[in-house]
Scaffold this active site. Structure first.
Site, PDB file in Angstrom:
ATOM      1  N   GLU A 297       0.830  -1.209   0.000  1.00  0.00           N
ATOM      2  CA  GLU A 297       0.000   0.000   0.000  1.00  0.00           C
ATOM      3  C   GLU A 297       0.865   1.260   0.000  1.00  0.00           C
ATOM      4  O   GLU A 297       1.878   1.311   0.697  1.00  0.00           O
ATOM      5  CB  GLU A 297      -0.903  -0.008   1.238  1.00  0.00           C
ATOM      6  CG  GLU A 297      -1.787   1.213   1.396  1.00  0.00           C
ATOM      7  CD  GLU A 297      -2.529   1.227   2.717  1.00  0.00           C
ATOM      8  OE1 GLU A 297      -3.480   2.027   2.837  1.00  0.00           O
ATOM      9  OE2 GLU A 297      -2.181   0.435   3.623  1.00  0.00           O
ATOM     10  N   LYS A 359      -9.672   3.030  -3.265  1.00  0.00           N
ATOM     11  CA  LYS A 359     -10.198   2.400  -2.051  1.00  0.00           C
ATOM     12  C   LYS A 359     -11.588   2.904  -1.726  1.00  0.00           C
ATOM     13  O   LYS A 359     -11.839   4.114  -1.692  1.00  0.00           O
ATOM     14  CB  LYS A 359      -9.245   2.669  -0.876  1.00  0.00           C
ATOM     15  CG  LYS A 359      -9.603   1.923   0.402  1.00  0.00           C
ATOM     16  CD  LYS A 359      -8.563   2.171   1.485  1.00  0.00           C
ATOM     17  CE  LYS A 359      -8.904   1.391   2.750  1.00  0.00           C
ATOM     18  NZ  LYS A 359      -7.929   1.636   3.831  1.00  0.00           N
ATOM     19  N   CYS A 412      -5.611  -2.409   2.558  1.00  0.00           N
ATOM     20  CA  CYS A 412      -5.553  -2.338   4.015  1.00  0.00           C
ATOM     21  C   CYS A 412      -6.721  -3.088   4.650  1.00  0.00           C
ATOM     22  O   CYS A 412      -6.929  -4.262   4.389  1.00  0.00           O
ATOM     23  CB  CYS A 412      -5.498  -0.874   4.460  1.00  0.00           C
ATOM     24  SG  CYS A 412      -5.153  -0.650   6.217  1.00  0.00           S
TER      25      CYS A 412
END
Length: 538
Positions: A297, A359, A412
């Protein structure tokens, strides 16, 4: 034998006869010790002490003959809240480490965050126990009611507001791959139900009922646990290691979070990624096979698509038949100010971006701040990334490689949510999880995160490719078996093969339907049973 069980009542009485602040402290201690069942400790057996202890506290506090549902529910809510507070405080204290990365800005917030999160999450535990307490009786069936109510509280915690299913009770067996296989049938929340009901069963040994009835409950719970072991053993025994025609290279640079965004280190960090990408093949790598390189990430400390020459250098490092997926910050120009996204880029060996995912589920206060205009006045701003936070993507969709392998991108903590595929969606070839757990150092956080990511593979039968800046990076097959992994804070490369996807699991077909039906039926049955009990007494 009778005298033996009489001696055993000494421990239950310590919980049953507690009152006032002693009772509340015991609830907190039961919750806190229960957290030892979670990774990295994995002491599942402690629940056979703490859960019965909490049930005994409820037995002593709830007046089962009392006709006021509201009063019993309130008593249960308070005790459940104290239990949940202890559980989440002991299980999530490590979140405070993130506030020490930039201590000059955020250290003052650490005590509030470490305390505030358990306070909020314990409300769900309190609500679950309140439902159980309202329908509580002294009958052995209360064990199943207790388990159903707390497991439903877990489910609600995952779905209310932004959702946060971290450390659901089912993760108590996440270190035991055999027991975890049951998630392929009933999912995480069904696993929570089974864990809580079997661990609570010994509480009936202190009941004032014939020994035969008490032992029957314990034997039944042992039978459920044995059935889980048999199912898991057979499922793992029947596995065959087939691999797809795609090799994987996972890069774990182990860059300290204190150094990650220092301007003078940006070139060194970028070159580290390029060097590790170009390193000679090792492990089980196959020569001439299409290859996917995975960076974690927000890997590079700049806007990758806007940095002159950066994509060209990436393309040069990849070589033939090789592509890269990497986490990166993406910016979009807007009239007022640019918007930033936490994204995954798919890049070919010509340096061209072939796919982007933004995301969707952002971390509250980590990636966006609710009521920012108000909270900014008291110094509360975003911890990770832009001060005003990231913008969220519109939808989650699979991305395809040049070789027609599809993967579901998950950044995540998006990986911690069960049901990520949906029951009717096309199944991807694998799940791709990129993360940066460097924020949490050598605490339990990275281990808990990995265990939850691995559970998604068990639930869905879809392999997992996971790249974490400081670990745990891994290749996991559709049974949750770790094919290869790198430990926390070890710089290294994983060269491996993509495990083939296995058949759809029961859970991936029907989701939480079985769990919800059984839980709601249990609550309805308990309500009817209690009403009949009260009617007979009156």
């Amino acid at each position: 034998m009778h005298s033996f069980f009489q001696r055993l009542t000494v421990l239950p009485n310590a919980f049953l006869l507690s009152w006032g602040w002693r009772r509340r402290i015991l609830c907190i201690l039961c919750g806190a010790v229960s957290a030892l069942s979670l990774p990295p400790f994995g002491l599942f057996l402690v629940l056979f002490l703490t859960i019965p202890g909490f049930v005994w506290i409820l037995d002593g506090a709830i007046e089962t003959t009392q006709s006021s549902y509201g009063r019993r529910a309130w008593t249960g809510f308070l005790l459940g809240w104290f239990f949940g507070f202890g559980y989440f405080l002991a299980g999530l204290w490590w979140i405070g480490a993130a506030f020490l990365v930039e201590a000059d800005k955020f250290a003052w917030l650490m005590p509030f965050a470490v305390i505030a999160m358990p306070i909020g999450l314990a409300l769900f535990t309190g609500a679950g126990v309140a439902v159980a307490a309202a329908l509580w009786t002294d009958h052995r069936y209360r064990i199943v009611l207790f388990a159903a109510a707390l497991a439903m509280a877990d489910w609600l915690r995952s779905n209310v507001l932004t959702g946060f299913p971290w450390n659901s009770f089912g993760y108590a067996v996440s270190e035991n791959l055999v027991l975890s296989q049951t998630a392929s049938l009933f999912g995480l929340y069904g696993l929570s139900f089974l864990v809580l009901s079997t661990c609570a069963a010994p509480a009936v040994l202190a009941d004032a009922r014939p020994m035969k009835q008490r032992l029957m409950v314990v034997v039944l719970a042992a039978g459920v646990l044995a059935a889980m072991c048999v199912f898991g053993t057979i499922r793992l025994w029947a596995t065959e290691n087939f691999f797809a025609d795609l090799d994987i290279r996972i890069v774990q640079p182990a860059i300290n979070q204190h150094d990650k965004w220092r301007p003078e280190l940006r070139e060194e960090i970028f070159q580290t990624y390029l060097d590790m990408t170009e390193a000679p093949l090792g492990g089980s790598a196959r020569i001439g096979m299409p290859r996917l390189v995975v960076w974690p990430e927000s890997a590079v400390p700049f806007l990758l698509s806007q940095e002159p020459g950066a994509l060209t250098r990436v393309g040069q490092a990849l070589g033939a038949k090789t592509e890269l997926t990497t986490g990166a910050i993406r910016a979009e120009a807007r009239a007022e100010s640019p918007q930033y996204f936490n994204s995954i880029f798919m890049i070919g060996n010509d340096g061209v971006v072939t796919g982007v995912y933004d995301k969707v589920r952002l971390v509250p206060f980590g990636e966006f701040v609710p009521f920012l205009d108000v909270l900014k006045k008291i110094g509360v701003t975003n911890i990770a990334g832009p001060i005003n936070g990231f913008a969220s993507g519109f939808s989650r969709r699979p991305i395809e490689t040049a070789g027609s392998f599809s993967f579901l991108p998950l950044i995540c903590y998006e990986i911690i949510f069960p049901g990520i595929l949906g029951s009717n969606s096309d199944r991807p070839s694998f799940l791709l999880n990129v993360t940066n757990d460097a924020w949490f150092g050598r605490t339990p956080g990275p281990y808990q995160h990995f265990a939850q990511a691995r559970m998604r593979s068990i639930e869905t039968g879809v392999p997992l490719i996971r790249a974490a800046n400081t670990g745990v990076s891994a290749i996991v097959d559709g049974y949750g078996q770790v094919v290869q992994k790198l430990p926390v804070f070890e710089r290294g490369i994983i060269d491996g093969n993509l495990p083939q996807r296995i058949d759809r699991t029961v859970y991936s077909r029907i989701g939480d339907v079985i769990f919800l039906i059984i839980s709601m039926f249990t609550v309805i049955f308990s309500a009817i049973f209690r009403r009949n009990c009260v009617s007979r007494v009156n």
